[in-house]
Design a protein around this motif. Sequence first.
Motif, PDB file in Angstrom:
ATOM      1  N   ILE A  12      -4.119   6.080  -2.699  1.00 53.83           N
ATOM      2  CA  ILE A  12      -2.855   5.391  -2.975  1.00 53.83           C
ATOM      3  C   ILE A  12      -2.429   5.687  -4.414  1.00 53.83           C
ATOM      4  O   ILE A  12      -3.169   5.418  -5.355  1.00 53.83           O
ATOM      5  N   GLU A  13      -1.252   6.264  -4.555  1.00 53.25           N
ATOM      6  CA  GLU A  13      -0.712   6.559  -5.878  1.00 53.25           C
ATOM      7  C   GLU A  13       0.277   5.467  -6.264  1.00 53.25           C
ATOM      8  O   GLU A  13       1.245   5.214  -5.549  1.00 53.25           O
ATOM      9  N   SER A  14       0.007   4.802  -7.374  1.00 49.26           N
ATOM     10  CA  SER A  14       0.825   3.668  -7.796  1.00 49.26           C
ATOM     11  C   SER A  14       1.428   3.912  -9.168  1.00 49.26           C
ATOM     12  O   SER A  14       0.849   4.609 -10.002  1.00 49.26           O
TER      13      SER A  14
ATOM     14  N   GLN B  19      10.778   3.383  -0.150  1.00 43.19           N
ATOM     15  CA  GLN B  19       9.715   3.500  -1.147  1.00 43.19           C
ATOM     16  C   GLN B  19      10.127   2.857  -2.464  1.00 43.19           C
ATOM     17  O   GLN B  19       9.343   2.132  -3.095  1.00 43.19           O
TER      18      GLN B  19
ATOM     19  N   SER C 170       0.794  -1.234   0.000  1.00 43.20           N
ATOM     20  CA  SER C 170       0.000   0.000   0.000  1.00 43.20           C
ATOM     21  C   SER C 170       0.822   1.276   0.000  1.00 43.20           C
ATOM     22  O   SER C 170       0.336   2.333  -0.405  1.00 43.20           O
ATOM     23  N   GLY C 171       2.056   1.210   0.486  1.00 40.19           N
ATOM     24  CA  GLY C 171       2.867   2.414   0.660  1.00 40.19           C
ATOM     25  C   GLY C 171       2.680   3.051   2.021  1.00 40.19           C
ATOM     26  O   GLY C 171       3.293   4.082   2.325  1.00 40.19           O
TER      27      GLY C 171
ATOM     28  N   SER D  28       8.844  -1.686  -4.582  1.00 43.76           N
ATOM     29  CA  SER D  28       8.355  -2.203  -5.860  1.00 43.76           C
ATOM     30  C   SER D  28       8.746  -3.662  -6.067  1.00 43.76           C
ATOM     31  O   SER D  28       8.063  -4.396  -6.790  1.00 43.76           O
TER      32      SER D  28
ATOM     33  N   ASN E  42       4.108   1.984  -4.713  1.00 42.95           N
ATOM     34  CA  ASN E  42       3.109   2.882  -4.141  1.00 42.95           C
ATOM     35  C   ASN E  42       3.801   4.010  -3.402  1.00 42.95           C
ATOM     36  O   ASN E  42       4.730   3.768  -2.630  1.00 42.95           O
ATOM     37  N   THR E  43       3.371   5.229  -3.650  1.00 40.79           N
ATOM     38  CA  THR E  43       3.954   6.373  -2.957  1.00 40.79           C
ATOM     39  C   THR E  43       3.724   6.253  -1.458  1.00 40.79           C
ATOM     40  O   THR E  43       2.613   5.984  -1.000  1.00 40.79           O
TER      41      THR E  43
ATOM     42  N   ASN F 193       6.292  -6.111  -4.409  1.00 45.95           N
ATOM     43  CA  ASN F 193       4.924  -5.769  -4.805  1.00 45.95           C
ATOM     44  C   ASN F 193       4.689  -5.962  -6.300  1.00 45.95           C
ATOM     45  O   ASN F 193       3.909  -5.247  -6.920  1.00 45.95           O
TER      46      ASN F 193
END
Length: 548
Positions: free
Chosen positions: A403-405, A370, A233-234, A374, A382-383, A377
């Motif tokens: 959530i920004e992906s 961060q 999810s970040g 990746s 995800n930011t 995942n």
Amino acid sequence: MTNGSLLYCVNFCYPTEPGEPSLWLPKNLFLTSEKTYTRKFKEVVTALRIESKYSKDEILELYLNQIYFGEGVWGIQNAAQMYFGKDIEGVTLEEAALLAALPKAPTTYSPFNNIELAKERRDLILGLLYESGTIDEEEYSQAMATDILLRTRELVETNEAYPSYVDHVIDEAINILGLGEDLVLIGGIHIYTTLDPVVQNAIELTYVNDTLFPESSNDEQIQSAAIVIESSSGAIRGLIGHRGQYYYRGYNRATELVRQPGSAIKPLAVYGPALDNGYNKKSVLIDEKTDFNGYVPSNYDRVYHGKVSLYQALIHSYNIPAVALLNEIGIDKGIAFLKSVGIPIHKDDHNLSLALGGMTEGVSPLEMAQAYSSFPNGGIMNTAYTIRKITKNNGDLLVDGIIESVKVMTPESAYAMTEILMGVIEEGTGKAATLGRPAAGKTGTTQLPAIDAFKDLLGTRDAWFIGYTPELVTAVWVGYDTLDPKLIMQSVGGSHPAGIFQSIMLLSLENMPKTSFEKPKGYKEDKEDITSEKKKKMPDTSKNKKKK
């Protein structure tokens, strides 16, 4: 100065609108900040009741004891201690005028942030005092000529729980809402975060265990920072930006640090884009002394191994193969991958030293965690964020977490990277990070600068470990704040940072079942050795991004 002069000063401090102190008190103590006729009616009624019981000086005193003065302090007594290191009864005329300037916009007028602006506001209030006849010309002239003398900011400690995390939440809220710190803190909003107390407590317990850290010099403590992110999810589950005492709104190394990452950058700048462009863990690379158009890197131990597999090169962190591979795939591909995972790139970073973490500026633990998220995942980053939602006092939603992906590589390439980085912990430079469950990671170490002041000194400047399980990604940095020949750290990424990672993750996952990294359905085991020489004769897979 008289108590009356202090009260007069503070009459200029109300942050939004003029009015009697009896109106300010109910608004700040008993009512919400909503702007409705109902709330305004309740405010007036409550104010009348207060006026019938207390004098104006008593009402103002009550108000001053609970409003925000910036730098994390509420109440004028705490403010006097914060800025001047004295009780409120001992402040001078000019100091009282400065305190009166703060509540209008505590962050803006904080002398710690902008002493010129603070003095301008202080002098305005002194002028009003003089014009009203509260102070005479001699008092006015003397106060105007007095410089602002502040208590040393570093003496102001905080004992709040999880201060590094809270500070980052405040920063994130400021960015989301576009408001100043003071409005975020006193604006009548509720912030819901992603903090996991189990993870945060694991970090806190780890950071009070001095045996996990390198021995510090007598002059300065070796510092460290760590951050834990949920890769799916970040969500930032926990972080710490310091060792020892922390100061309110202090230097948060977990999010603000900018240091070169050393070999921890290799999976991002070199091997990630290589895997996504047809290479695999059996690809053969050359590890021998090489001159790359004037750039002549060397391995950490000055030992070279001839032909090695990509897997061996990465788990043992050999430098020459990394530089050679970046040279083969092209620096632009490495730069593109770094940008896609949020690593800041300077215009002067477009050179082969990037393969070894040689950056003009550097990275933070937050950025590294961060970026690495990746890999577990499925190639999607995800930011990282701490705020789930923000509401008004009445429950109305202001901000809902989104959530920004971004897809940075194929699931197959991401899994291949994880397989290799598992080898770092199992048989490579990161053995000290073993968890007894599936885990992957990479070490990073930066050397002392090649200048006369550090000539013949043995030690390192920065040590990193970034690792992950299927659930969590943790980045750890260790080093001195100050670059000084007297402050030389004896550590590498595979020693203390790996041990700190191990401690945090074991405590965080203590009651969690062991899980394995998910293998993509289309993943195929590498069966063919692909040498660099053969690779040169193959079609350019970097253009179509098909996996070999």
